[in-house]
Design a protein around this motif. Structure first.
Motif, mmCIF file in Angstrom:
data_model
loop_
_atom_site.group_PDB
_atom_site.id
_atom_site.type_symbol
_atom_site.label_atom_id
_atom_site.label_comp_id
_atom_site.label_asym_id
_atom_site.label_seq_id
_atom_site.Cartn_x
_atom_site.Cartn_y
_atom_site.Cartn_z
ATOM 1 N N ARG A 6 0.782 53.804 50.129
ATOM 2 C CA ARG A 6 1.925 52.783 50.364
ATOM 3 C C ARG A 6 1.563 51.436 50.693
ATOM 4 O O ARG A 6 2.417 50.525 50.721
ATOM 5 C CB ARG A 6 2.756 53.476 51.437
ATOM 6 N N THR A 45 12.351 54.226 51.258
ATOM 7 C CA THR A 45 12.267 52.938 52.181
ATOM 8 C C THR A 45 12.304 51.814 51.268
ATOM 9 O O THR A 45 13.003 50.613 51.561
ATOM 10 C CB THR A 45 10.905 53.147 53.002
ATOM 11 N N GLU A 104 6.276 49.992 58.513
ATOM 12 C CA GLU A 104 7.311 49.546 57.889
ATOM 13 C C GLU A 104 8.280 48.659 58.619
ATOM 14 O O GLU A 104 8.559 47.851 57.579
ATOM 15 C CB GLU A 104 8.189 50.901 57.536
#
Ligand code: ATP
Ligand code: MG
Lengths: 461, 584
Positions: free
Chosen positions: A348, B241, B267
């Motif tokens: 990610r 997300t 994040e």
């Protein structure tokens, strides 16, 4: 220090003590058995009536005659500069015959959460030399990227290859390895140690060993000790630390065992309902802090029971980590190393660490296109099994061949083959060039004209 | 309001079990905020049983012992509302993370409190009311230029109101009186509001304006209305997300509240570093100026995670009260539900399905019910749209959190691991997803986009559905066995998927696609389909039709900013190619 002999009950790894003075939650406990052995434990529940202690070692030998000492402080890890090169038990005691660690600090092992405001976004590309990682699932400094594997697959080879080859191109900063074994066999542990020794990695490593025949409950603290050490090396001493935790499946089994002993309402497949939060308190201990030199990068390894990625252990892990590298049995059976299936794999943080100024401007689009083409070819394999190759259109046939080629050239590589990112990307282009140009819908025209082998040859020729 | 330390306001701890502690000798009401132990950790009363008061603690309880004191503040868990909210990042109980770094360094230690708003900073207050005016609860007294957003200073919702005796413009802290009513009531800019209580409104309206997000599959196929509710469930790594962040970046809300509830620290850092750099496409100002972040990451205390969702929605409602369109993202509501489960199991409550408390469904619906497009007490209209991510174990949508959420929300964006694995992003499954707002929004699309849009949308959905049916046949007999016409349908469906539905959040241009461009893109695909149909009627083979080269250029339109000339050219080229084919 006051010693109690008021054990009311012992159940599995739990000892219930009554009639104590006030005892703090999470406090470290020493239990002295009749023969003088001291076992360590931690307070799980405290009240004016009963205190529940979780023992990190076997409860064999503990009885009504054992003495209980509450230390008045939570578990701390002594850390110091001289830890590098040392081998410690899963409970943090030296087992290499060397001296005790000279503590410069004693740190809380639970590890406070890094304030998200204090974090810096991880963006430094780590080149592992493995194409399926660098090209399509890029690792960056400060990331937590687990290896999802299964029994009988070469996940240890992959982890070791990463540890051997990992580098940040253009950087000469010091890095260190923290290796924590939880419930793996002596043989596996030796395999790691031998490689560390051979490559000289041991000198800049700290090793924690909780092996298969060590107490299961100790596994609960092993990763926490390892990460406390890693944070010290990174944020106090400025090292870039790579933490390898293996095998997280054994850790989770120990967690389940404690849950059962506490008679908690079990969650999915008997694992405790708080396993997500518990695992997060391990995995989240990775990252970079603004204005601080070092970094903690985590590569946990876990074996998926029954090769099942929806099993609670890989599932909850995947929900916390920043992607996963999935080792695949089918590729392994085909004799392909490193048998990484890129389709369910993911990094990610890749987007932060690739592209212009990091790797190469075409990186993202090449990766996307490789994925799309491989996925399409892979799907067609199922179809071919039913209708045969002849029923496929020309387009389908091309993608089918692409999938084979991708596995054979991009995925397959040597155990000691260290490909640079340019080699990996160029290899990707070579494979994509077997498809008609108009099929490369994920890549903008400009990049095609710059990197596609066809145009490059023209430019050279 | 503060009770001080008279009898009953102070008790003693009896038991500590993780985030849940028991006190005796404490006079307390449900949801009172208490200070726990010598370090005065913040907690909240969640159960009263005999002489025991059971408390959830918002900070780590390690080292706390039975016998330590517990003090009741007599207040319920509340947030501070006023100028200074925007651009902030808070933990689950509204402690500003930036302030916490100053107070305790890079790691979150415990026992440190910090108010949600700065009580020192002065704001320039400009009255819009004057002495002698009658005001009631909710009325706007004046404004403060907070960022590029104008902060409306309001009479608190529970005030009786009255005639203004004195109101003055100038530089004030949030605590200073800016307005005095005839009855002596002093009003400051700061309001405190208990997070578990919805802020009152005059009336709820039907949502009939879409929240335009710049994401083609959302605006184009499954739109959410302003004031609507949406759930976005999906397995790990499927794009919850990223989708929520895309909405936070590009949706045409005026205020964005983003709750990172039990998710990753990095994040939140990403949002913190990216948002100040990105421009709001409408105002050209940094996105951060319209944003409030709540970050209670997975390794922060679980009780504060439970509270974070309420903290977020209360802040959202406050901006709605000013007449703004607010959108709120909660990532992930499953972690919130798990926090409830963990607390509930420590309370030894009878578990419901999969160990979740029996009140899970009620809590979820109460939360989503706080969304809506409304007429405020002050007659302005505003909205709170709520978009909740759901993280089902094993990606299995039959689990309680997903199921209970789907019973409430009106939009379902179903993420699909199969799509994300082949990097089809956003990985929203076009066959399973739905929007119940479509009918209500049709008129808006007719009016604001084109009367052609709704039929175009239906056409595209039809092609995609047809493709799914055809794929079943292909799986059995191969694609060559399909009738000629259907082979072209497959090609058109592929174009819709690859050109229209796929959208790269990381491409500088493609990340945001205005509605007009969405319309142009879909129209161009339809144009090809129409030309193809005509050609086939004229005898062209599927290979010829699919082989039209210029249509392959359409995909590049996504990555092109000023795309109109290029699109025009493709349209002409396609026509020319088909003409040439007919001639041959
Ligand atoms: N619209 C998109 N464009 C490009 N890439 C995307 C998009 N959506 C998702 N991705 C890719 O998928 C990855 C995973 O997405 P994301 O982190 O949003 O998953 P998630 O559903 O939130 O997972 P988790 O439940 O574990 O938090 C991203 O890192 C990105 O690489
Ligand atoms: Mg997510």
């Amino acid at each position: 220090m006051k010693e109690y002999r008021t054990i009311a009950q012992i159940a599995g790894p739990l000892v219930f003590v009554e009639k104590t003075e006030p005892v703090g939650y999470s406090e470290l406990v020493n239990i002295v058995t009749a023969d003088g052995t001291i076992k360590r434990g931690q307070v799980l529940d405290t009240s004016d009536e009963i205190v529940v202690v979780q023992v990190f070692e076997t409860t064999a030998g503990i009885g009504r005659d054992s003495g209980i000492r509450f230390t008045g402080e939570t578990i701390k890890m002594p850390v110091g500069k001289d830890m590098l090169g040392r081998i410690l038990s899963g409970g943090g005691k030296p087992i290499d015959g060397g001296p005790e660690i000279v503590p410069e600090k004693r740190l809380e092992t639970t590890g406070a959460a890094i304030n998200p405001y204090a974090r810096a976004p991880p963006a430094d590309f780590i080149q592992t030399g493995i194409s399926t990682i660098d090209g399509t699932n890029t690792l960056v400094r400060g990331q937590k990227l687990p290896i999802f594997s299964a029994s009988g697959l070469p996940h240890n080879d992959v982890a070791l290859q990463i540890a051997r080859q990992a580098k940040v191109p253009g950087s000469t900063e010091e890095f260190a390895v923290v290796f924590a074994a939880m419930g793996i066999t002596r043989e596996e542990a030796n395999y790691f140690m031998a490689d560390f020794e051979k490559t000289g990695a041991l000198e800049r490593a700290v090793v924690f060993l909780n092996l298969a025949d060590d107490p299961a409950v100790e596994r609960i603290i092993t990763p926490r000790l390892a990460l406390t050490t890693a944070e010290y090396l990174a944020f106090d001493l400025g090292y870039h630390v790579l933490v390898i935790l293996t095998d997280m499946t054994n850790y989770c089994e120990a967690l389940r065992q404690i849950g059962a002993a506490r008679e908690e309402v079990p969650g999915r497949r008997g694992y405790p309902g708080y396993m997500y939060t518990d695992l997060a308190s391990i995995y989240e201990r990775a990252g970079i802090i603004k204005g601080v030199k070092g970094s903690v990068t985590q590569i946990p390894i876990l074996t998926m029971p029954g090769d099942d990625i929806t099993h609670p252990i890989p599932d909850l892990t995947g929900y916390i980590t920043e992607g996963q590298i999935v080792v695949n049995r089918e590729l392994h059976r085909k004799g392909i190393y490193a048998p990484i299936n890129v389709l369910p794999s993911l990094s990610r943080l890749m987007n932060l660490g690739i592209g212009k100024g990091h790797t190469r401007e075409d990186h993202k689009k090449v990766s996307d296109q490789l994925y799309a083409a491989y996925a399409e070819g892979n799907d067609l394999r199922g179809l071919v099994a039913i209708v045969g190759k002849d029923a496929l259109s020309d387009r389908d046939r091309m993608f089918l061949e692409f999938a084979d080629l991708f596995e054979d050239r991009f995925v397959r590589q040597g155990l000691y083959e260290d490909r640079s990112i340019e080699e990996t990307l160029d290899l990707g282009w070579d494979l994509l060039a077997t498809l008609p140009e108009e099929q490369l819908v994920r890549i903008d025209r400009e990049l095609i004209q710059k990197y596609h082998p066809k145009y490059r040859k023209q430019a050279q020729g | 309001m503060k009770k001080g330390k008279e009898n009953g306001a102070q008790g003693a701890l009896k038991r500590i079990s993780g985030p849940v502690v028991t006190a005796v000798g404490l006079d307390a009401h449900m949801y009172d905020v208490v200070k726990v132990g010598n370090e005065e950790l913040m907690g909240e009363v969640i159960k009263i049983q005999g002489e025991n008061t059971i408390i959830q603690v918002y900070e780590d309880t390690a080292g706390i012992r039975p016998g330590e004191p517990v003090e009741n503040t007599g207040l319920s868990l509340a947030v501070e509302l006023g100028p200074g909210l925007l651009t902030s990042i808070y933990d689950g109980i509204q402690r500003p993370l930036e302030v916490l770094v100053d107070k305790m360094g890079n790691f979150i230690e415990r026992g440190v409190s910090a108010p949600g708003l700065s009580h020192e900073k002065k704001w320039e207050f400009v009255p819009t009311m004057k002495a002698g005016d009658d005001v009631k609860a909710g009325d706007i007294l004046g404004t403060v230029q907070e960022t590029n957003i104008v902060h409306k200073v309001m009479v608190p919702p529970r005030s009786k109101g009255g005639k203004i005796k004195k109101i003055s413009g100038g530089s004030f802290t949030v605590d200073e009186t800016i307005c005095v009513l005839e009855d002596g009531t002093e009003i400051a800019m700061l309001q405190r509001w208990p997070v578990r209580v919805p802020r009152p409104v005059r009336e709820k309206l039907n949502p009939d304006i879409p929240l335009i997000t710049g994401q083609r599959i959302l605006d184009g196929l499954f739109p959410i209305a302003k004031g609507g509710t949406a759930a976005i469930p999906g397995p790990f790594g499927s794009g919850k997300t990223v989708t929520q962040q895309q909405l936070a970046k590009w949706s045409d809300a005026e205020i964005v509240v983003y709750i990172g509830c039990g998710e990753r620290g990095n994040e939140m850092t990403e949002v913190l570093t990216e948002f100040p750099e990105l421009e709001d496409p409408k105002t050209g100002r940094p996105l951060m100026e319209r944003t409030v972040l709540i970050a209670n990451t997975s390794n922060m205390p679980v009780a504060a995670r439970e509270a974070s969702v309420y903290t977020g929605i209360t802040i959202a409602e406050y901006f709605r009260d000013m007449g703004y369109d607010v959108s709120l993202m909660a990532d992930s509501t499953s972690r919130w539900a798990e926090a409830m489960r963990e607390i509930s199991s420590r309370l030894e409550e009878m578990p419901g399905e999969e160990g979740y408390p029996a009140y899970l469904a009620a809590r979820l619906s109460e939360f989503y019910e706080r969304a809506g497009r409304v007429v405020n007490l002050n007659e302005t209209s505003g909205s709170v749209s709520v978009i909740g991510a759901v993280s089902p174990p094993g990606g299995d949508f039959s689990e309680p959190v997903t199921q209970n959420t789907l019973r409430i929300v009106k939009v379902f964006w179903a993420l699909d691991a199969k799509l994300s694995q082949r990097r089809h992003f956003p990985a929203i499954n076009w066959l399973n997803s739905y929007s119940l707002y479509l009918d209500a929004l049709n008129e808006w699309y007719d009016r604001e986009v084109s009367p052609e849009w709704n039929p175009l949308r239906s056409w595209a959905m039809g092609v995609l559905q047809k493709e799914a049916e055809l794929q079943e046949i292909v799986q059995l007999v191969g694609s060559d066995a399909l009738p000629d016409e259907e082979q072209v349908t497959i090609e058109v469906a592929r174009m819709i998927r690859e050109i229209f539905l796929q959208q790269n959040a990381y491409d500088a241009v493609d990340t945001f696609c205005p509605m007009s461009k969405q319309y142009d893109m879909m129209k161009a695909i339809k144009h090809y389909a129409d030309l193809a149909r005509t050609a086939q009627v004229g005898g062209a083979t599927p290979q010829q039709v699919v082989g039209i080269k210029s249509k392959n250029e359409l995909v590049q339109i996504k990555f092109t900013k000023d795309y109109e000339p290029a699109l025009d050219k493709i349209r002409k080229d396609m026509e020319a190619e088909f003409d040439a084919m007919r001639a041959a």
